[in-house]
Design a protein around this motif. Structure first.
Motif, PDB file in Angstrom:
ATOM      1  N   GLY A 113      45.985  16.093  31.055  1.00 25.50           N
ATOM      2  CA  GLY A 113      46.333  15.799  29.541  1.00 25.50           C
ATOM      3  C   GLY A 113      47.489  16.415  28.987  1.00 25.50           C
ATOM      4  O   GLY A 113      48.052  16.028  28.140  1.00 25.50           O
ATOM      5  N   ASP A 114      47.787  17.585  29.613  1.00 24.12           N
ATOM      6  CA  ASP A 114      48.802  18.504  29.071  1.00 24.12           C
ATOM      7  C   ASP A 114      50.301  17.818  29.463  1.00 24.12           C
ATOM      8  O   ASP A 114      51.196  18.329  28.917  1.00 24.12           O
ATOM      9  N   VAL A 115      50.166  16.948  30.311  1.00 22.51           N
ATOM     10  CA  VAL A 115      51.401  16.281  30.874  1.00 22.51           C
ATOM     11  C   VAL A 115      51.761  15.147  30.589  1.00 22.51           C
ATOM     12  O   VAL A 115      50.822  14.236  30.954  1.00 22.51           O
ATOM     13  N   ALA A 116      52.945  14.801  30.042  1.00 27.36           N
ATOM     14  CA  ALA A 116      53.592  13.507  29.561  1.00 27.36           C
ATOM     15  C   ALA A 116      55.157  13.653  29.586  1.00 27.36           C
ATOM     16  O   ALA A 116      55.458  14.700  29.193  1.00 27.36           O
ATOM     17  N   PHE A 117      55.554  12.409  30.006  1.00 25.50           N
ATOM     18  CA  PHE A 117      57.096  12.460  30.021  1.00 25.50           C
ATOM     19  C   PHE A 117      57.494  11.394  29.063  1.00 25.50           C
ATOM     20  O   PHE A 117      56.925  10.457  28.954  1.00 25.50           O
ATOM     21  N   VAL A 118      58.541  11.790  28.214  1.00 27.28           N
ATOM     22  CA  VAL A 118      59.220  10.936  27.463  1.00 27.28           C
ATOM     23  C   VAL A 118      60.140  10.075  28.579  1.00 27.28           C
ATOM     24  O   VAL A 118      60.857  10.624  29.261  1.00 27.28           O
ATOM     25  N   VAL A 119      59.992   8.788  28.330  1.00 24.51           N
ATOM     26  CA  VAL A 119      60.534   7.713  29.291  1.00 24.51           C
ATOM     27  C   VAL A 119      61.361   6.646  28.441  1.00 24.51           C
ATOM     28  O   VAL A 119      60.947   6.270  27.216  1.00 24.51           O
ATOM     29  N   ILE A 120      62.349   6.138  28.923  1.00 22.89           N
ATOM     30  CA  ILE A 120      63.229   5.060  28.316  1.00 22.89           C
ATOM     31  C   ILE A 120      63.615   3.985  29.597  1.00 22.89           C
ATOM     32  O   ILE A 120      64.090   4.359  30.584  1.00 22.89           O
ATOM     33  N   VAL A 138      46.464   1.911  34.509  1.00 27.01           N
ATOM     34  CA  VAL A 138      46.594   3.203  35.277  1.00 27.01           C
ATOM     35  C   VAL A 138      47.493   2.935  36.540  1.00 27.01           C
ATOM     36  O   VAL A 138      47.361   1.997  37.417  1.00 27.01           O
ATOM     37  N   ILE A 139      48.814   3.696  36.462  1.00 32.71           N
ATOM     38  CA  ILE A 139      49.662   3.420  37.636  1.00 32.71           C
ATOM     39  C   ILE A 139      49.334   4.652  38.647  1.00 32.71           C
ATOM     40  O   ILE A 139      49.485   5.830  38.199  1.00 32.71           O
ATOM     41  N   ASP A 140      49.437   4.143  39.712  1.00 37.11           N
ATOM     42  CA  ASP A 140      49.159   5.149  40.956  1.00 37.11           C
ATOM     43  C   ASP A 140      50.454   5.643  41.604  1.00 37.11           C
ATOM     44  O   ASP A 140      51.173   4.738  41.998  1.00 37.11           O
ATOM     45  N   PHE A 141      50.886   6.830  41.297  1.00 40.68           N
ATOM     46  CA  PHE A 141      52.031   7.323  41.879  1.00 40.68           C
ATOM     47  C   PHE A 141      51.494   8.004  43.200  1.00 40.68           C
ATOM     48  O   PHE A 141      50.924   9.148  43.330  1.00 40.68           O
ATOM     49  N   LYS A 146      48.576  12.195  40.233  1.00 43.62           N
ATOM     50  CA  LYS A 146      48.967  10.886  40.832  1.00 43.62           C
ATOM     51  C   LYS A 146      48.439   9.732  39.978  1.00 43.62           C
ATOM     52  O   LYS A 146      49.136   8.631  40.093  1.00 43.62           O
ATOM     53  N   LYS A 147      47.926   9.966  38.745  1.00 45.79           N
ATOM     54  CA  LYS A 147      47.475   8.792  37.879  1.00 45.79           C
ATOM     55  C   LYS A 147      48.153   8.909  37.059  1.00 45.79           C
ATOM     56  O   LYS A 147      48.070  10.158  36.131  1.00 45.79           O
ATOM     57  N   PHE A 148      49.050   7.950  36.103  1.00 41.58           N
ATOM     58  CA  PHE A 148      49.495   8.048  34.939  1.00 41.58           C
ATOM     59  C   PHE A 148      49.541   6.736  34.282  1.00 41.58           C
ATOM     60  O   PHE A 148      49.102   5.662  34.898  1.00 41.58           O
ATOM     61  N   VAL A 149      49.589   6.997  32.902  1.00 41.32           N
ATOM     62  CA  VAL A 149      49.517   5.226  32.110  1.00 41.32           C
ATOM     63  C   VAL A 149      50.699   5.400  31.212  1.00 41.32           C
ATOM     64  O   VAL A 149      51.115   6.616  30.839  1.00 41.32           O
ATOM     65  N   SER A 209      49.974  11.471  31.985  1.00 41.76           N
ATOM     66  CA  SER A 209      49.264  11.932  32.996  1.00 41.76           C
ATOM     67  C   SER A 209      47.674  11.703  32.625  1.00 41.76           C
ATOM     68  O   SER A 209      47.353  12.037  31.558  1.00 41.76           O
ATOM     69  N   VAL A 210      46.988  10.736  33.556  1.00 46.33           N
ATOM     70  CA  VAL A 210      45.601  10.722  33.389  1.00 46.33           C
ATOM     71  C   VAL A 210      44.828  11.920  34.078  1.00 46.33           C
ATOM     72  O   VAL A 210      43.937  12.441  33.302  1.00 46.33           O
ATOM     73  N   ASP A 211      45.359  12.660  34.828  1.00 48.50           N
ATOM     74  CA  ASP A 211      44.734  14.009  35.598  1.00 48.50           C
ATOM     75  C   ASP A 211      44.953  14.830  34.850  1.00 48.50           C
ATOM     76  O   ASP A 211      43.971  15.689  34.910  1.00 48.50           O
TER      77      ASP A 211
END
Length: 158
Positions: free
Chosen positions: A55-62, A18-21, A32-35, A51-53
């Motif tokens: 579940g509806d929030v996720a970003f596509v990243v590259i 878990v990454i703490d933003f 604040k918490k993402f994986v 997002s761990v906080d």
């Protein structure tokens, strides 16, 4: 630890991943918490910052260096301190991707990279103080060019 997500259903994540933003992500400051969920397909460069906080929030990243090898910016001293960065090898950089219906119009936000300290799992989206990069950088053509160059090099190696 289990989380329920919109895109992946119920998934098991390692709490150590878990990454703490610290400041959240602009527009999602309360989260604040993402994986980072890596794509299981090896040749697929896109991953998800879930997002761990919520579940509806996720970003596509590259990783922006995959399509823009000359991407370059300075990480501010403030960000270095906040993320407790000690070694450049501990830095991972991602760009948030917008995936429209017409995939040829896919863009990456190069003006606000995601910087992650892979050692202590602290992250921050950094707003670059420059107009050198766009929030909507079209990437499909560059991804295709990079892919073609890799294929060409592989063929030459044979």
């Amino acid at each position: 630890m289990k989380i329920t997500t919109k895109n992946f259903g119920e998934i098991e994540i390692n709490e150590k991943s878990v990454i703490d933003f610290i400041d959240g992500i602009p527009g999602f400051d309360h989260l604040k918490k993402f994986v980072l969920i890596e794509n299981p397909e090896e040749d697929m460069q896109f991953h998800w910052l879930q997002s761990v906080d919520d579940g509806d929030v996720a970003f596509v990243v590259i990783n922006p260096f995959l399509f823009k090898p000359d991407y370059d910016f300075e990480i501010s001293e403030n960000t270095i301190i906040k993320l407790q960065l000690e070694d450049p090898k501990d830095v991972a950089i991602y760009s948030i991707v917008v995936v429209p219906e017409d995939l040829t119009k896919m863009t990456a936000n190069l003006a606000a990279p995601i910087v992650i300290n892979t050692k202590n799992k602290k992250g921050k989206q950094v707003l670059l103080d420059s107009d050198k990069y766009s929030k909507r950088h079209y990437i499909m053509e560059e991804l295709n060019i990079v892919s073609e160059e890799v294929t060409k090099k592989e063929e030459e190696a044979l």
